[in-house]
Design an enzyme around this catalytic site. Structure first.
Site, short mmCIF file in Angstrom:
data_model
loop_
_atom_site.label_atom_id
_atom_site.label_comp_id
_atom_site.label_asym_id
_atom_site.label_seq_id
_atom_site.Cartn_x
_atom_site.Cartn_y
_atom_site.Cartn_z
N ASN A 7 0.89 -1.17 0.00
CA ASN A 7 0.00 0.00 0.00
C ASN A 7 0.92 1.22 0.00
OD1 ASN A 7 -1.79 2.05 0.48
ND2 ASN A 7 -2.80 1.07 2.22
N ARG A 94 -2.65 -1.99 -3.48
CA ARG A 94 -3.89 -1.25 -3.25
C ARG A 94 -3.90 -0.02 -4.16
NH1 ARG A 94 -5.61 2.97 1.32
NH2 ARG A 94 -7.82 2.89 0.91
N HIS A 183 -12.83 2.65 -0.29
CA HIS A 183 -12.81 1.67 0.82
C HIS A 183 -13.50 0.35 0.43
CE1 HIS A 183 -12.74 5.20 3.93
NE2 HIS A 183 -11.50 4.80 3.65
N ARG A 244 -11.75 15.71 6.59
CA ARG A 244 -12.58 15.93 5.40
C ARG A 244 -14.02 16.24 5.83
NH1 ARG A 244 -10.99 10.58 2.22
NH2 ARG A 244 -9.40 10.32 3.82
N GLU A 387 -7.57 -5.26 5.12
CA GLU A 387 -7.49 -4.97 3.68
C GLU A 387 -6.32 -5.70 3.03
OE1 GLU A 387 -7.99 -0.79 4.95
OE2 GLU A 387 -8.98 -0.51 3.03
#
Ligand code: AMP
Length: 401
Positions: A7, A94, A183, A244, A387
């Site tokens: 990642n 990823r 996601h 965010r 993940e």
């Protein structure tokens, strides 16, 4: 079969080497502050076992190639080596945004890399770094399949009425403006785990998954397929996140431009980096927010209130989307660890069959936990996401054909 999962972020690389025979983690590591004066690296062989060996390095790591090379060297040579390089049969990466053309994992080719450049504008903070990592790995592992696993892929089953924005149609046709979500690897993984834990076929499960970390999103999953998600064209829309904003009135841009004289780049930066929990109370880590609330900080209390209310509102809308809900799943940094956020989010949903068991919710475990009462029609779960393992499984499946 051993699979390396990478990642690659803008100034960091997270990696894991997974032995697919038993899905155990042979190596995990984090390279940080790439390109800064002093880089930092933590590399663990056999993490979490009694054989665990930790290597910490502090040295300049000028670019991702150097960081990746260090990771590979520590994995395959020296006293903490766990295997030789040629045992690594595939590398999974990823990638945040795949756009409309990349709706499933792919073994990447140099030509594809060209085509993928087009996706960089969909996730400008993430995709260039994700794809850069893949490019470096292609050079370091010649002949080894490099698989890209897209965070948007799980959301490709969302129907047009849910992915279209009510904008002039040509913006979709010409500029590909639509909801893509993010996601997806995490939502897919926890939905699958939920089906397994409830002993129900995934294609019969209706579940609302809540990935709540520094970034946060939700998915409505019907019969095992994603039918809606809260992130949009970019990972800015939806829930309140660390920095965010999530949903705002789109007219805010114009209002800020006219009334504060801000330009588009500044407004965009504020919505990504100075908003969310941080904008509301100055802190973006939920642990700090709880500590501040304890001391009577009203802004921190407000931030928690806005964040949990927004999530609850999405749960309500996804109940309407799904009709029947079998389960709600919390995952990621806040979802897995924060019992107060979970309790406040679920407050008032009892009449809809979602009854949280306060004592079960207060427990802490690294394993999945059922946190609804015995008589709750809807099961409420905490399921740790993974993940890396999800990417490794996708990588194995595509390499094995
Ligand atoms: P993630 O992006 O999934 O790694 O989640 C990171 C976020 O999870 C942090 O910014 C914190 O807000 C939150 N977090 C991590 N650990 C805890 C904890 N023990 N309690 C509450 N929040 C936590």
């Amino acid at each position: 079969m051993k699979i390396l999962v990478i990642n690659s972020g803008s100034s960091s690389i997270k990696y894991q080497l997974i032995d697919m025979a038993d899905e155990s983690v042979m190596v995990s590591g984090l390279v940080e502050r790439i390109g800064e004066e002093q880089g930092v690296m933590t590399h663990k062989a056999y993490p979490g076992t009694d054989r665990e060996a930790v290597v910490k390095l502090e040295q300049p790591i000028p670019d991702h190639s150097v960081g990746l090379k260090l990771a590979i060297d520590l994995t395959s040579s020296g006293e903490n080596a766990v295997c030789s390089l040629d045992e690594i049969k595939a590398v999974g990466h990823r990638v945040v945004a795949g756009g409309e053309n990349f709706s499933a994992p792919v073994v990447v080719t140099p030509e594809m890399m060209e085509e993928l450049k087009d996706t960089e504008r969909l996730a400008p903070l993430h995709n260039p770094a994700n794809l850069g990592g893949a490019r470096e790995a292609m050079a370091l592992f010649p002949g080894v399949p490099q698989v890209l696993v897209f965070d948007t892929a799980f959301h490709q089953t969302i129907p047009p009425h849910a992915f279209m924005y009510a904008l002039p149609y040509e913006y979709y046709e010409e500029d590909h403006i639509r909801r893509y979500g993010a996601h997806g690897t995490s939502h897919k993984y926890v939905a699958g785990e939920c089906a397994r834990l409830m002993d129900k076929p995934l294609d019969e499960l209706n579940v609302i998954t809540i990935h709540m970390g520094n970034g946060a999103s939700m998915a409505a999953v019907k019969d095992g397929k994603c039918v809606d998600t809260s992130m949009g064209l970019t990972p800015l829309e939806g829930l309140v996140m660390g920095t965010r904003s999530g949903d705002v009135d789109p007219a805010v841009h114009n209002y800020l431009a006219v009334n504060r004289g801000m330009d588009i780049a500044t407004i965009d930066n504020v919505l990504h980096k100075e908003s969310g929990l941080k904008g509301l109370c100055g802190m973006n880590d939920m642990r700090d927010i709880h500590a501040a609330i304890e001391k009577g900080d009203e802004r921190a209390e407000l931030a928690l209130g806005v964040q949990t209310y927004r999530t609850r509102k999405y749960i309500g809308s996804y109940m309407a989307v799904l009709g029947r809900v079998d389960a709600v799943v919390f995952t990621a940094g806040i979802g897995e660890n924060d019992s107060i956020v979970r309790r406040k989010t679920m407050e008032g949903l009892e009449p809809f069959g979602m009854k949280i068991d306060v004592q079960a919710n207060d427990k802490r475990a690294k394993e999945p936990m059922l946190i609804s009462t015995g008589d709750s029609p809807v099961a409420i779960w905490v399921i740790p996401t993974n993940e890396e393992l999800a990417i490794a499984r996708e990588t194995r499946d595509i390499v094995n054909g």
